[in-house]
Design a protein around this motif. Structure first.
Motif, mmCIF file in Angstrom:
data_model
loop_
_atom_site.group_PDB
_atom_site.id
_atom_site.type_symbol
_atom_site.label_atom_id
_atom_site.label_comp_id
_atom_site.label_asym_id
_atom_site.label_seq_id
_atom_site.Cartn_x
_atom_site.Cartn_y
_atom_site.Cartn_z
ATOM 1 N N ILE A 49 1.725 1.019 0.223
ATOM 2 C CA ILE A 49 1.821 2.456 0.463
ATOM 3 C C ILE A 49 1.298 3.181 -0.770
ATOM 4 C CG2 ILE A 49 3.431 4.389 0.663
ATOM 5 C CD1 ILE A 49 5.144 2.721 2.479
ATOM 6 N N PRO A 50 0.370 4.113 -0.598
ATOM 7 C CA PRO A 50 -0.180 4.842 -1.757
ATOM 8 C C PRO A 50 0.916 5.434 -2.630
ATOM 9 C CG PRO A 50 -1.412 5.380 0.241
ATOM 10 C CD PRO A 50 -0.226 4.548 0.678
ATOM 11 N N GLY A 51 0.786 5.233 -3.922
ATOM 12 C CA GLY A 51 1.755 5.769 -4.863
ATOM 13 C C GLY A 51 2.896 4.829 -5.176
ATOM 14 N N GLN A 52 2.976 3.696 -4.445
ATOM 15 C CA GLN A 52 4.059 2.721 -4.631
ATOM 16 C C GLN A 52 5.419 3.425 -4.713
ATOM 17 O OE1 GLN A 52 3.238 -0.097 -7.791
ATOM 18 N NE2 GLN A 52 1.794 -1.220 -6.507
ATOM 19 N N ASP A 53 5.760 4.104 -3.632
ATOM 20 C CA ASP A 53 7.019 4.835 -3.551
ATOM 21 C C ASP A 53 8.049 3.967 -2.829
ATOM 22 O OD1 ASP A 53 9.118 6.637 -2.509
ATOM 23 O OD2 ASP A 53 7.841 8.235 -3.284
ATOM 24 N N PHE A 54 9.097 3.551 -3.548
ATOM 25 C CA PHE A 54 10.109 2.669 -2.980
ATOM 26 C C PHE A 54 10.857 3.352 -1.839
ATOM 27 C CE2 PHE A 54 14.057 0.133 -3.024
ATOM 28 C CZ PHE A 54 13.515 -1.136 -3.058
#
Length: 252
Positions: A34-39
């Protein structure tokens, strides 16, 4: 309040091998790609995926509850007619269920199947906040991250929106309670009405639970890492959507 919930995972346990590790690896795949590596977005994505997978089971649960709701007047009649003969009452109820092809446990069995998966998800979102959890990634896992960024909505660069999922968050806890209230009210429309023979006590208890459980949810969520609050918000929200879809489908 504890800022982080930690679970000791038994590597050899069936729960770890069959549920925890696969779910954790899917979560991390979403996190990595997922773009931005947002948990937080990964949590929402995995929760949506699981709700879609569990939809057939959830559909059976609500259909069974709706069947019991339609049958409730007949159940009340049998209970009233044989209230002094419990043995005959049980026989007549079994006969009634058979005639209408209704399984009184039909709403429970699919739910029991879901519980291990939901519990495993709870562990994934709690234990997955720690960098130490990366040891549970499969050997084939691509692009293993060096660390896990626990900031949710960090890509917005709006400080008031960014949430640290590793510590409790009051706002997410309140949202969890509100969404739980909506889910409880929606669920009430699908549940069988309380029996008339209980003197109205069941109706009073059911009404109290509709409001008590959301309040209880807020207090519990406020004491847990925000990742678990976000999971509760997401899974309850998707559950409400499914309930509305099923309710419309049943009433057609």
């Amino acid at each position: 309040m504890n800022s982080l919930v930690k679970f000791s995972l038994n590597e050899g346990s069936l729960m770890t091998k069959v549920l925890y590790k696969p779910l954790f690896n899917v979560l991390m795949l979403l996190y990595v790609y997922i773009p931005g590596q947002d948990f937080g977005l990964a949590i929402i994505g995995l929760t949506l995926l699981i709700r879609i997978i569990l939809y057939p089971s959830y559909l059976k649960t609500l259909q069974a509850q709706q069947s019991l709701k339609k049958l409730q007047p007949h159940i009340d009649r049998v209970k009233e007619e044989f209230k002094h003969d419990k043995t005959q009452q049980s026989k007549e109820l079994v006969k009634l269920y058979q005639e209408h092809k209704v399984n009184p446990l039909g709403g429970c069995l699919p739910l029991i199947i879901q519980l291990p998966i939901l519990f495993a998800l709870y562990r994934v979102f709690a234990a997955g906040l720690s960098d130490e959890s990366l040891i549970h990634l499969y050997q084939w896992f691509p692009s293993v991250p060096d660390t896990i960024n626990t900031m949710f909505l960090g890509f917005t660069h709006i400080p008031s929106l960014v949430v640290n999922l590793a510590v409790p968050n009051m706002y997410l806890a309140i949202i969890a309670g509100v969404v739980q209230l909506v889910q409880s009210i929606t669920m009430k429309r699908l549940q069988p009405a309380p029996s008339a023979s209980d003197g109205g006590m069941a109706k009073i208890i059911n009404t109290q639970m509709i409001y008590f459980f959301p309040i209880f949810t807020v207090f519990i969520a406020w004491s847990l890492p925000a990742a678990l609050s976000l999971y509760w918000v997401a899974t309850t929200f998707f559950m409400v959507i499914q309930q509305l879809i099923i309710l419309r489908r049943i009433q057609e």
